[in-house]
Motif scaffolding. Structure first.
Motif, PDB file in Angstrom:
ATOM      1  N   UNK A  65      45.890  28.446  28.214  1.00 40.56           N
ATOM      2  CA  UNK A  65      44.819  28.647  27.229  1.00 40.56           C
ATOM      3  C   UNK A  65      44.071  29.914  27.640  1.00 40.56           C
ATOM      4  N   UNK A  66      44.342  30.992  26.929  1.00 41.43           N
ATOM      5  CA  UNK A  66      43.847  32.315  27.311  1.00 41.43           C
ATOM      6  C   UNK A  66      42.422  32.521  26.810  1.00 41.43           C
ATOM      7  N   UNK A  67      41.550  32.925  27.744  1.00 37.47           N
ATOM      8  CA  UNK A  67      40.165  33.214  27.370  1.00 37.47           C
ATOM      9  C   UNK A  67      39.803  34.682  27.634  1.00 37.47           C
ATOM     10  N   UNK A  68      40.627  35.391  28.382  1.00 37.94           N
ATOM     11  CA  UNK A  68      40.358  36.807  28.663  1.00 37.94           C
ATOM     12  C   UNK A  68      41.677  37.504  28.956  1.00 37.94           C
ATOM     13  N   UNK A  69      41.792  38.754  28.500  1.00 36.00           N
ATOM     14  CA  UNK A  69      42.995  39.561  28.727  1.00 36.00           C
ATOM     15  C   UNK A  69      42.599  40.912  29.301  1.00 36.00           C
ATOM     16  N   UNK A  70      43.306  41.339  30.323  1.00 36.04           N
ATOM     17  CA  UNK A  70      43.104  42.683  30.866  1.00 36.04           C
ATOM     18  C   UNK A  70      44.302  43.054  31.717  1.00 36.04           C
ATOM     19  N   UNK A  71      44.746  44.300  31.585  1.00 42.31           N
ATOM     20  CA  UNK A  71      45.830  44.781  32.447  1.00 42.31           C
ATOM     21  C   UNK A  71      45.291  45.212  33.811  1.00 42.31           C
ATOM     22  N   UNK A  72      43.959  45.290  33.930  1.00 41.37           N
ATOM     23  CA  UNK A  72      43.312  45.632  35.196  1.00 41.37           C
ATOM     24  C   UNK A  72      43.089  44.339  35.977  1.00 41.37           C
ATOM     25  N   UNK A  73      43.826  44.171  37.086  1.00 39.18           N
ATOM     26  CA  UNK A  73      43.722  42.925  37.846  1.00 39.18           C
ATOM     27  C   UNK A  73      42.371  42.802  38.552  1.00 39.18           C
ATOM     28  N   UNK A  74      41.714  43.930  38.805  1.00 34.82           N
ATOM     29  CA  UNK A  74      40.366  43.865  39.346  1.00 34.82           C
ATOM     30  C   UNK A  74      39.427  43.194  38.350  1.00 34.82           C
ATOM     31  N   UNK A  75      39.591  43.508  37.087  1.00 35.21           N
ATOM     32  CA  UNK A  75      38.804  42.849  36.046  1.00 35.21           C
ATOM     33  C   UNK A  75      39.122  41.355  36.015  1.00 35.21           C
ATOM     34  N   UNK A  76      40.392  41.021  36.119  1.00 34.79           N
ATOM     35  CA  UNK A  76      40.780  39.610  36.116  1.00 34.79           C
ATOM     36  C   UNK A  76      40.085  38.845  37.245  1.00 34.79           C
ATOM     37  N   UNK A  77      40.085  39.418  38.435  1.00 35.25           N
ATOM     38  CA  UNK A  77      39.457  38.733  39.566  1.00 35.25           C
ATOM     39  C   UNK A  77      37.955  38.558  39.353  1.00 35.25           C
ATOM     40  N   UNK A  78      37.313  39.547  38.757  1.00 40.26           N
ATOM     41  CA  UNK A  78      35.882  39.406  38.481  1.00 40.26           C
ATOM     42  C   UNK A  78      35.638  38.325  37.429  1.00 40.26           C
TER      43      UNK A  78
END
Length: 310
Positions: free
Chosen positions: A224-237
């Protein structure tokens, strides 16, 4: 066509002044030098030398040709030196590309080594591309060497005429928000236990997104996707903010935000890193030299990160 060997003798005569000196410098006999110069005159249909007492001097035509000879022979010497350098892989212009996390780590390390180890004569151009774009650029000749990746659960197809060599592997971590105090139970390493959790995933259409979809699918659920980003730093935040959980390759982790824990899933996922080149270029000395340095840099970088994660 002017015989370069004979032109070298004529230029040496203009510089040294005597047939004997030319013969000594070129490890020939004086009669042999005289015969070659006479043959050059016959081939060109012009008198290049003349007797002046016991010496042989150059005519106006001989002096003009000798002057050109000096320039031509200098250019030939430079060409020979450059060819030697090309054979050793220490000169040449090359365009390299890598996916972002490899570009800022492995490729940057390799470029630093090439420069500091005395290979600054290499004219390098660098660009960042995701693997699909990198392989397309490699296939068309826009780049000469590419660093690409593939996940253990997502096979990658290669364009015709492209060859690869795997230079390392890195783990893919499950990033979760740490809950409770120091006595809290460690987070689960079973992906199926996160079926009801929201997920932070890479942008759709990229291999990294396919990796997450495939991993969750094998665990029996669709994320269940709530956020998408190709920047893994963004994902971790986003994980640190409590938005959800994520799967992140090791090289993408510059730092682990407060409150985030990285665990290895039971169903382990790896990302392999490979050097890709056009098959006809694989044996080219410059490509081989650059590839060897990149491979060494990858070995060192991945070993260092493995030590840090212990």
């Amino acid at each position: 066509m002017i015989d370069v060997r004979k032109l070298r003798m004529l230029s040496a005569l203009e510089r040294l002044g005597t047939i004997a000196a030319v013969a000594e410098e070129l490890s020939l006999t004086a009669p042999g030098v005289s015969m070659q110069l006479s043959a050059l005159e016959r081939e060109l249909g012009m008198q290049l030398t003349e007797r002046q007492g016991r010496r042989v001097a150059l005519t106006a035509a001989g002096r003009a040709l000798a002057a050109h000879g000096h320039e031509i022979l200098d250019r030939i010497t430079l060409a020979e030196l450059e060819l030697d350098a090309l054979r050793s892989g220490t000169v040449g212009r090359y365009t390299l590309c890598a996916f972002p996390s490899a570009a800022r780590t492995i490729l940057a390390d390799a470029c630093r080594r090439l420069i500091t180890e005395g290979d600054s004569a290499l004219d390098l151009r660098v660009r960042t591309d995701e693997p699909d774009e990198a392989l397309a650029a490699l296939h068309t000749g826009a780049v000469d060497l590419a660093l690409i990746h593939a996940y253990s659960n997502v096979p990658r197809e290669l364009p015709r005429g492209v060859t690869t060599r795997t230079i390392g592997r890195e783990p893919v971590w499950l990033a979760v928000r740490r809950s409770g105090g120091p006595d809290a139970a460690p987070p689960s390493t079973r992906l199926e236990d996160y079926a009801a959790h929201p997920w932070v995933v890479p942008a759709a259409g990229y291999t990294c997104a396919d990796m997450v979809e495939r991993a969750c699918g094998l665990a029996g659920f669709r994320p269940r996707v709530v956020a998408e980003s190709l920047d893994f730093g963004v994902q971790l935040e986003m994980v640190a903010a409590g938005m959800g959980v994520a799967l992140v390759p090791d090289l993408t982790v510059d730092r682990v935000p407060d409150g985030v824990e990285l665990v290895r899933p039971d169903a382990a996922i790896e990302r392999s890193i490979a050097i890709a080149v056009r098959a006809p270029s694989a044996a080219e000395p410059g490509i081989r030299r650059i590839a060897a340095v990149i491979e060494d840099a990858a070995t060192d970088r991945l070993a260092e990160r493995a030590r840090l994660r212990r």
